[in-house]
Design an enzyme around this catalytic site. Structure first.
Site, PDB file in Angstrom:
ATOM      1  CG  ASP A 213      -0.029  -0.091   2.526  1.00  0.00           C
ATOM      2  OD1 ASP A 213       0.353   0.959   3.028  1.00  0.00           O
ATOM      3  OD2 ASP A 213       0.311  -1.210   2.991  1.00  0.00           O
ATOM      4  CG  ASP A 215       1.295   4.958   5.721  1.00  0.00           C
ATOM      5  OD1 ASP A 215       0.636   4.096   6.344  1.00  0.00           O
ATOM      6  OD2 ASP A 215       1.809   5.933   6.281  1.00  0.00           O
TER       7      ASP A 215
END
Ligand SMILES: CSC[C@H]1O[C@H](OP(=O)(O)O)[C@H](O)[C@@H]1O
Ligand SMILES: Nc1ncnc2[nH]cnc12
Length: 291
Positions: A213, A215
């Site tokens: 991801d 974040d």
């Protein structure tokens, strides 16, 4: 007691078992620091005995702050492990490190608050060198293994800084942007205490960071969720296991030297002949070369 194994693997979020392990034996190890997160799974990969441990337990029951890091590393040491590969899910703090990419970090920033990350204390004081927290030679073997596989759609980033946060909540945007301003590359919650303890146990340690991801800082991407981490990790789990297999093959044919293997040589400041007997016994697995 299981056979001595030189290579250990710790699997993080989404990597709870190694499908390719053969002739598997589950080893329950008790240590002076309590029980590890789960049984160590000793099995054969590429003709070599290795030990696998699910960092959070096979059903993911330990939070990062609750992990028995000392027991996990001590258990690996007690089986004879000299090289430890940590496979971990991470958030990316740089646009160029995309979900499904792999990063082999070479630095850490410690943002944990609540971890015991030393075997020392109780009358024996040691200060390991930690300027280079990852074993450079093991990281090279890992990187070369990844490059040799030419994995489609996976970019390898060699080097980078892993921010280790306490969790379990993910970061705020202000924190995420602060870490970006520090030049950090990836963020996770587990690898720093592990790397310190591995160094104290004279085990070479390197991280295979699997980007799941961005974040919460990226304007064009949703903020991290557990669903996102596990979804992307599952997409990448086959690749991660291929990388581990190839790394084990290379390590077993050509185990590199590591400064970590003599990390305690100049680290212990307490004269061991003056140290408490009970602590010497507790740490004897780590200290025996020096007693
Ligand atoms: C499930 S998202 C947060 C969780 O994932 C990472 O785990 P690991 O390093 O064991 O792969 C991160 O550090 C958090 O523990
Ligand atoms: N964004 C993130 N922050 C902390 N740990 C993570 N593990 C995976 N993604 C993460």
């Amino acid at each position: 007691m299981a056979d001595q194994v030189k290579i250990g693997i710790i699997g993080g979020s989404g990597l709870y078992k190694m499908e390719a392990l053969k002739d598997v034996e589950e080893v329950q190890v008790e240590t002076p620091f309590g029980s590890p997160s789960d049984a160590l799974i000793v099995g054969t990969l590429e003709g070599t005995r290795v030990a696998f441990l699910a960092r959070h337990g096979r059903n993911h029951t330990y939070m990062p702050s609750e992990l028995p890091f000392r027991a996990n590393i001590y258990a690996m040491k007690s089986l004879g492990v000299e090289y430890l590969i940590s496979a971990s899910a991470v958030g990316s703090l740089k646009a160029e490190a995309k979900p499904l990419d792999m990063v082999i970090p070479d630095q850490f920033i410690d943002r944990t608050k609540n971890r015991v990350s030393t075997f020392f204390g109780e009358g024996i004081v040691g200060h390991i060198a930690f300027g280079d927290p990852i074993c450079r030679n093991l990281a090279t073997v890992l990187s070369e293994a990844i490059e040799s596989l030419n994995l489609p759609d996976v970019t390898l980033h060699r080097g980078g800084t892993y921010v280790c946060m306490e969790g379990p909540a993910f970061s705020t945007k202000a924190e995420s942007n602060l870490y970006r301003s520090w030049g950090a590359t990836i963020i996770g919650m587990t690898n720093l205490p592990e790397a310190k303890l591995a160094r104290e146990a004279e085990i070479a340690y390197a991280t295979l960071a699997l980007v799941t991801d961005y974040d919460c800082w990226h304007p064009d991407h949703d903020s991290v969720t557990v669903e996102m981490v596990i979804g992307n990790l599952q997409k990448n789990a086959v690749n991660a296991q291929r990388v581990i297999l190839e790394t084990v093959r290379r390590l077993s044919h050509n185990p590199p030297p590591s400064d970590a293997h003599s990390a305690l040589k100049y680290a212990i400041i307490t004269p061991l002949d003056k140290a408490p007997v009970a602590t010497k016994e507790k740490l004897s697995l780590l200290l025996k070369k020096y007693l």
